[in-house]
Every structure is written in structure tokens, then in C-alpha cells.
Design a protein around this motif. Structure first.
Motif, mmCIF file in Angstrom:
data_model
loop_
_atom_site.group_PDB
_atom_site.id
_atom_site.type_symbol
_atom_site.label_atom_id
_atom_site.label_comp_id
_atom_site.label_asym_id
_atom_site.label_seq_id
_atom_site.Cartn_x
_atom_site.Cartn_y
_atom_site.Cartn_z
ATOM 1 N N UNK A 187 0.844 -1.179 0.000
ATOM 2 C CA UNK A 187 0.000 0.000 0.000
ATOM 3 C C UNK A 187 0.884 1.235 0.000
ATOM 4 N N UNK A 188 0.557 2.247 -0.802
ATOM 5 C CA UNK A 188 1.364 3.454 -0.821
ATOM 6 C C UNK A 188 1.270 4.202 0.490
ATOM 7 N N UNK A 189 2.197 5.095 0.758
ATOM 8 C CA UNK A 189 2.162 5.841 2.010
ATOM 9 C C UNK A 189 1.027 6.840 2.019
ATOM 10 N N UNK A 210 11.373 3.927 9.119
ATOM 11 C CA UNK A 210 10.546 3.403 10.198
ATOM 12 C C UNK A 210 10.054 4.510 11.117
ATOM 13 N N UNK A 211 8.758 4.496 11.383
ATOM 14 C CA UNK A 211 8.088 5.449 12.264
ATOM 15 C C UNK A 211 8.219 6.879 11.760
ATOM 16 N N UNK A 212 8.418 7.017 10.445
ATOM 17 C CA UNK A 212 8.656 8.354 9.909
ATOM 18 C C UNK A 212 7.939 8.603 8.588
ATOM 19 N N UNK A 213 8.042 7.702 7.616
ATOM 20 C CA UNK A 213 7.514 8.021 6.294
ATOM 21 C C UNK A 213 7.040 6.779 5.562
ATOM 22 N N UNK A 214 6.228 6.999 4.544
ATOM 23 C CA UNK A 214 5.802 5.954 3.640
ATOM 24 C C UNK A 214 5.085 4.817 4.342
ATOM 25 N N UNK A 215 5.271 3.611 3.830
ATOM 26 C CA UNK A 215 4.583 2.442 4.377
ATOM 27 C C UNK A 215 5.096 2.056 5.755
ATOM 28 N N UNK A 229 3.582 4.381 10.182
ATOM 29 C CA UNK A 229 2.881 4.003 11.403
ATOM 30 C C UNK A 229 3.437 2.775 12.088
ATOM 31 N N UNK A 230 4.583 2.308 11.649
ATOM 32 C CA UNK A 230 5.164 1.086 12.200
ATOM 33 C C UNK A 230 6.412 1.403 13.041
ATOM 34 N N UNK A 231 6.875 0.420 13.776
ATOM 35 C CA UNK A 231 8.054 0.535 14.647
ATOM 36 C C UNK A 231 7.820 1.545 15.769
ATOM 37 N N UNK A 270 3.637 -7.002 12.025
ATOM 38 C CA UNK A 270 4.314 -6.795 13.310
ATOM 39 C C UNK A 270 5.392 -7.848 13.546
ATOM 40 N N UNK A 271 5.105 -9.081 13.101
ATOM 41 C CA UNK A 271 6.119 -10.132 13.244
ATOM 42 C C UNK A 271 7.344 -9.833 12.382
ATOM 43 N N UNK A 272 7.120 -9.290 11.166
ATOM 44 C CA UNK A 272 8.247 -8.859 10.333
ATOM 45 C C UNK A 272 9.023 -7.739 11.007
ATOM 46 N N UNK A 273 8.293 -6.789 11.563
ATOM 47 C CA UNK A 273 8.943 -5.630 12.179
ATOM 48 C C UNK A 273 9.792 -6.019 13.380
ATOM 49 N N UNK A 274 9.383 -7.061 14.074
ATOM 50 C CA UNK A 274 10.181 -7.509 15.233
ATOM 51 C C UNK A 274 11.553 -7.995 14.792
ATOM 52 N N UNK A 275 11.626 -8.568 13.603
ATOM 53 C CA UNK A 275 12.921 -9.048 13.103
ATOM 54 C C UNK A 275 13.866 -7.888 12.840
ATOM 55 N N UNK A 276 13.383 -6.886 12.088
ATOM 56 C CA UNK A 276 14.238 -5.715 11.830
ATOM 57 C C UNK A 276 14.497 -4.955 13.122
#
Length: 504
Positions: A18-20, A423-428, A431-433, A489-495
């Protein structure tokens, strides 16, 4: 009029990444956007992107973006720079950090991973690293590298108008620019415009009155929809019929698409025949009226005899050019723009003397990947956007590709980093991290994401807690049905684990 493409699908299931959300997207500092993080070889830290960046960007570099947004203050830099003297993580340390996370049930039965130290090129962790996996929109990283290598960062895509076979006929010749606008309210800021081309044509015609518009979109032979696309892609608003001539990425109402970008996640109603729609807009601009017949046909070869007072058939009457390739790549990655991605693959095909089709673009991209010394056997493409479920890319190819772009040996490839979400700043990744389990990645993970139903991927760069820069790719194409946010969220935990540890 062409029939509408159909109702916009309420579900992004087949949409790729999905685009930002544009309203929330913060402006990165110019130093970050224009130069980004590129890595030197072993022993070096971060270097400014090499190469004649100002020349690649052209005069538009200083032009304000055409946007209804109120001006925002310049933000503070968010990307953590790697430390040249930072200790390198060990394979054992990375394995200890990642193994418990890679096996998460939310990721499904097949999770393939690659983690590489960028400065040394050493593989720090691999699980199915060489296995071809459905990549979704992380495919666009390969598309970006291929087109930058094949065309160069400064290349611009032309749209031309030539004199037809009889006086007054004007042939609009598509060169494959998906961002071409009708006028000043187009979807893509600073795009080439048909109204500019119209002025050139009228001046070139002199006293000859335009009587008919013919559209030549033969540069792209078709088919217009990709193999392996989900059934809702052509009508769901995330893809479009791929033709050599279109305006605003085939969007029927670009102004409305801008306003609803957040709520629609970038989906918009598209023309079923974008080339004819562009021709009708051109005819109106030439003063032929809304009911003027617009047909498809080839442009005549130059050199024919001219009627009295009229340009000879095939004579160029005007030309406009797209933004430079470096900017098109940035838009493609930052907005995960599927239509731009397919158009850029066709530029790779043209540069390598292949048909400008899905098959020709895929073959040319595979060839360029091989020319760069990357393992071409680990990539098999059916399209360039990642909408196709027939695509396969290995995680290790993605990490190799990112590391190659960061070394500086191929400065033209550095443009892939400008649009990567932070992460937690822009694009897709905006809203993550932000949760406790992933917060360590905020500001230090910069990556492209990919999503199809059952497919989730992320690939990019991360700086560890001790300042070491790593490239990583995590792809899962057998994720369980259900809440996609849980899988992300599971992907984000890895990074986030890579960002939060020294991994030694």
C-alpha cells in the motif's frame, strides 16, 4: 468515451504494497532525500551519493512541488548514521537474536531471510536465503536498479506529436511516460504536460487548423495486464492497463485521487483505455471539441511530401519530456506506484532491444541483473511492480542488490535509497516501529515493503545499536489468512531486533 474501469475495490488484497498516506508523510531533510545513505567499502562510513546528482535532477530540483499541503517546517534528521569503527555482529549473535522471531506462527510456514554486513559483504544470517520467494512490491527494488543501470538517472521519457498523413491530422506518439499530465493539476508534481505540447503543436502548424487526433501507442505491444495478477487488479484501482500513452497513471480524476489518497491507500478509478483517453484530452486542448473522433494508428514516417502550407507527414510538431529517471524511481518506491513500475520495466526492455511488454521487460531486467554480477538465477519475473504472484526473488539477491547500490561502484544505482520509507517516519513504515517490541527500529530501519494476500515482505537497511549498517530481507509467501497487521508486526520484530542489538 471509454467505459470506466469499474468500481474501486474496498480491499487492498491484491494491491502489492500500500502506498504511504500522503497527508501524514513527513518531509525528510533535503540532505537525506537528495543524497541518502550510501556506504563506502570496508573501513569507510557513510558517504554522500557520488555522481552528478544536480545534473540528473535537472532544473526542476529547485521547483516547488505542486501540492495543496500547507508548508511544513524542516524536520530534524532521523536516519542514524553508521559508525565506521562499529564492531561487526557475529553470525552466532544474529542467529540468537533472530531465530526465535523467524519461527513466529504469524509468518506462516515458509519464511526466507538474508542478513548481510554491507561494508564487508559477509552473510550474517540466512534461512532459505537463496530460495525464490513471491516478493510482492519489494520487486520494485530490482526494477529500480535495472532501469537506473539501463537508462541512467538523467534519462527522460519523451511524448511527441507529429504531423499526420493529411493536413490537419496530428499524431500523438506515446513514449511510455506514465506521469504525463493534461494540465497543471496533474497527479504527479512537475510532470510533463499535454497543454504544453499543444502550444508547441499549434505554433508548428502555423496556419493549418488541427482536424483530427490519432494516437500511436504501439511502442508497448501488449498485453496490457500482467500474468499472475489477481482478478481484481485491473478494476481495483491499484493497477491499470499498461499502455505507451496515458495521463496521470491512467487515473480518471487525478485531483480527486490526490484528495482521497489517504483513505483509499492510493487506489483510484482508472481508464480502461488510457491511450485513447489521453488522445481525447489532447483533442480538446487542440480545440477539436469533446465529441471529436480519436483513433489509434501509426505515426507516418518522416520525409513525405508536404501539402501547401502544411508540415510534411511525420514532421515533429512538438515534444515534452518526463521527469528524470532518478525522480521517477523515487516516486515508484516511495508511493509503491505499480503503474510507474511497469512503465520503467519497459524502458529497460527498450534499452536492451527487447519488446516493451511484460515478457520483454522481465527478460531485460533479468539480463541487467546478471550484467551487474548479481545471481540472475535467483530472480524470475513476470512483472515489475510485484503484483504478479508468478514473480520469484531470493532474499540473498535482494541483500546483494542493496549492498551493490550502496558501495558507490555504480553511483547511478544510489537513487534507489531516496524513496525508501523510514521506520516510524515516512511511507509504508510511517505508522510502524512504534510498539515496545519494535521501537528500536524507529529512524534506523529504511526499507521497501510488499503485501499481497498471504504474502508479506520487507527489504532494506538497518543500523544496529552499535552503529553497524546491515542490509536485510525477510519474505514470507505462505502467511496465514487473517489479520495482516499481525504478520507485519512479526516482520517488524525481526528488523527491530537487528536495530536493538550488537548481535555479538
Amino acid at each position: 468515451m471509454s467505459p470506466p474501469a469499474g468500481p474501486v475495490s474496498p480491499s487492498p488484497a491484491g494491491a502489492g504494497s500500500l502506498p504511504p498516506p500522503r497527508r501524514r508523510r513527513r518531509l525528510l531533510p533535503v540532505a537525506v532525500l537528495a543524497t541518502v545513505l550510501l556506504l563506502a567499502l570496508a573501513g569507510a562510513a557513510v558517504v554522500i551519493r557520488p555522481g552528478p546528482v544536480a545534473g540528473w535532477l535537472g532544473d526542476e530540483a529547485a521547483a516547488p512541488a505542486a501540492s495543496a499541503r500547507a508548508p511544513e517546517p524542516d524536520p530534524s534528521p532521523v536516519l542514524a548514521g553508521p559508525d565506521a569503527n562499529a564492531p561487526q555482529p557475529t553470525p552466532a549473535g544474529v542467529r540468537a537474536a533472530l531465530e526465535p522471531l523467524v519461527g513466529a506462527a504469524a509468518l506462516g510456514s515458509r519464511v526466507n531471510v538474508s542478513v548481510v554486513d554491507v561494508a564487508t559483504g559477509q552473510s550474517l544470517y540466512a534461512k532459505g536465503g537463496d530460495d525464490g520467494t513471491v516478493p510482492a512490491s519489494v520487486t520494485k527494488l530490482a526494477t529500480a536498479v535495472a532501469v537506473l543501470e539501463a537508462r541512467g538517472p538523467g534519462y527522460r521519457i519523451p511524448t511527441r506529436a507529429v504531423a499526420g498523413a493529411t493536413p490537419g491530422e496530428v499524431v500523438l506518439v506515446g513514449g511510455g511516460d506514465p506521469t504525463l499530465a493534461v494540465g497543471g493539476d496533474g497527479f504527479y508534481p512537475n510532470a510533463a504536460r499535454l497543454d504544453t505540447l499543444t502550444k508547441q503543436v499549434k505554433q508548428a502548424l502555423g496556419g493549418t487548423t488541427p482536424t483530427k487526433v490519432i494516437v500511436d501507442s504501439s511502442l508497448f505491444p501488449g498485453p496490457v495486464h500482467g500474468p499472475g495478477w489477481d482478478d481484481d487488479i485491473p478494476t481495483g484501482g491499484y493497477g491499470a492497463a499498461i499502455t505507451a500513452l496515458m495521463t496521470d497513471g491512467a487515473r480518471r480524476d487525478p485531483a480527486a485521487a490526490r484528495k482521497t489518497f489517504d483513505d483509499s491507500h492510493g487506489a483510484a478509478e482508472r481508464y480502461a483505455q488510457p491511450d485513447l483517453a489521453a488522445g481525447r484530452s489532447f483533442a480538446r486542448l487542440l480545440g477539436l471539441g469533446g465529441d471529436a473522433e480519436v483513433t489509434k494508428g501509426p505515426a507516418p514516417a518522416a520525409g513525405g511530401a508536404a501539402a501547401t502550407g502544411a508540415p510534411a507527414p511525420g514532421t515533429e510538431l512538438g515534444k515534452v519530456e518526463s521527469l528524470p529517471m532518478i525522480r521517477l524511481v523515487d516516486i515508484m518506491i516511495s508511493d509503491s506506484d505499480n503503474v510507474i513500475a511497469e512503465a520503467l520495466a519497459r524502458q529497460v526492455a527498450l534499452a536492451r532491444n527487447q519488446p516493451a511488454s511484460f515478457a520483454g521487460g522481465a527478460a531485460a531486467m533479468d539480463a541487467v541483473i546478471g550484467e551487474l554480477g548479481l545471481p540472475a538465477g535467483e530472480i524470475s519475473l513476470a512483472d515489475a511492480s510485484g503484483l504478479s504472484r508468478n514473480n520469484r526473488i531470493s532474499p540473498s539477491l535482494l541483500t546483494d542488490l542493496i549492498a551493490l547500490a550502496g558501495k558507490g561502484d555504480h553511483p547511478e544505482l544510489g537513487a534507489i535509497f531516496g524513496g525508501l520509507p523510514v521506520a516510524a517516519w515516512s511511507g509504508t513504515l510511517d505508522g510502524r516501529y512504534q510498539a515496545n517490541a519494535t521501537a528500536a527500529g524507529a529512524g534506523v530501519v529504511r526499507a521497501k515493503t510488499g503485501t499481497l494476500t498471504g504474502v508479506h515482505a520487507i527489504a532494506g537497511l538497518v543500523t544496529t545499536a552499535e552503529g553497524r549498517l546491515l542490509t536485510f530481507a525477510v519474505l514470507t509467501d505462505r502467511a496465514p489468512a487473517g489479520d495482516a497487521d499481525v504478520t507485519r508486526q512479526a516482520l517488524d520484530r525481526i528488523a527491530g531486533a537487528l536495530a536493538g542489538c550488537g548481535c555479538r
